[in-house]
Design an enzyme around this catalytic site. Sequence first.
Site, short mmCIF file in Angstrom:
data_model
loop_
_atom_site.label_atom_id
_atom_site.label_comp_id
_atom_site.label_asym_id
_atom_site.label_seq_id
_atom_site.Cartn_x
_atom_site.Cartn_y
_atom_site.Cartn_z
CD GLU A 192 0.35 0.67 7.53
OE1 GLU A 192 0.15 0.72 6.30
OE2 GLU A 192 0.73 -0.35 8.12
CG ASN A 202 -0.22 0.01 2.54
OD1 ASN A 202 1.01 0.04 2.58
ND2 ASN A 202 -0.96 -0.02 3.63
#
Length: 245
Positions: A143, A136
């Site tokens: 993140e 991702n």
Amino acid sequence: MKIYEVKTYDEMSRKAANIIAAQMVLKPNSVLGLATGSTPVGTYQNLIEANKKGDIDFSEITTINLDEYQGLDGDHDQSYRYFMNDNLFNHVNIRKECTYVPDGTIGDADEACKAHEEIIRTSGGIDLQLLGIGGNGHIAFNEPCDHFPAKTHVVTLTEETREANSRFFASIDDVPTHAYTMGIGSIMSAKKILLLANGAAKAQALYDTVYGPITPQVPASVLQLHPDVTIIADEAAMALIRKNR
Ligand code: F6R
């Protein structure tokens, strides 16, 4: 950004180890920023071999790792401290007291993160930061989110990352929910960055990193702003970049 495409994981690992070895030869007291995960394992094996042959010397090297699970101590076989000892430090002539991994046993997140930032600062800064990349686009445990976190901080791990890492635990329930991680600012302050990517699962993230907009939704895209980034990626990870060039 300099991008080198290689055929295989082994070739990626050899090239990466050669770049790190060159850094160590040119500056024997280098501060190396290190990563865990499956990507750098082959690189570490090559560094171990080079050390055994006498080509590189770790005696003056300092290492600083990107991240660690909160709540795991260094004896836990899934802690990143254990990983580093097992995959590199136990096999080379490094002084263990000069190897730094965020301390997962410090329950107070603020204290743990400040201590890690202080280590980066007092070391004089990271000369060469080794990075893997998540599917991702995450780097370290940064993140996708709505901002670029500056410094070492505590994160709640996404389900995607916990799932990806559950292969190393008995079950997903055993994967910690939080981690300490260097921030994007801490990573960007490294003098040089070496990003490795292998496998088709990294192709989209790598493409977005190199050609996409700079956005915290793809944390690695911030590397476009760093003056000295080298990427080594295998054919599968390069598939989208090659297609869209
Ligand atoms: C680990 C780290 C992570 C990994 C990434 C890729 O220290 O910083 O960002 O680099 O999750 O993991 P692998 O290499 O297992 O695909």
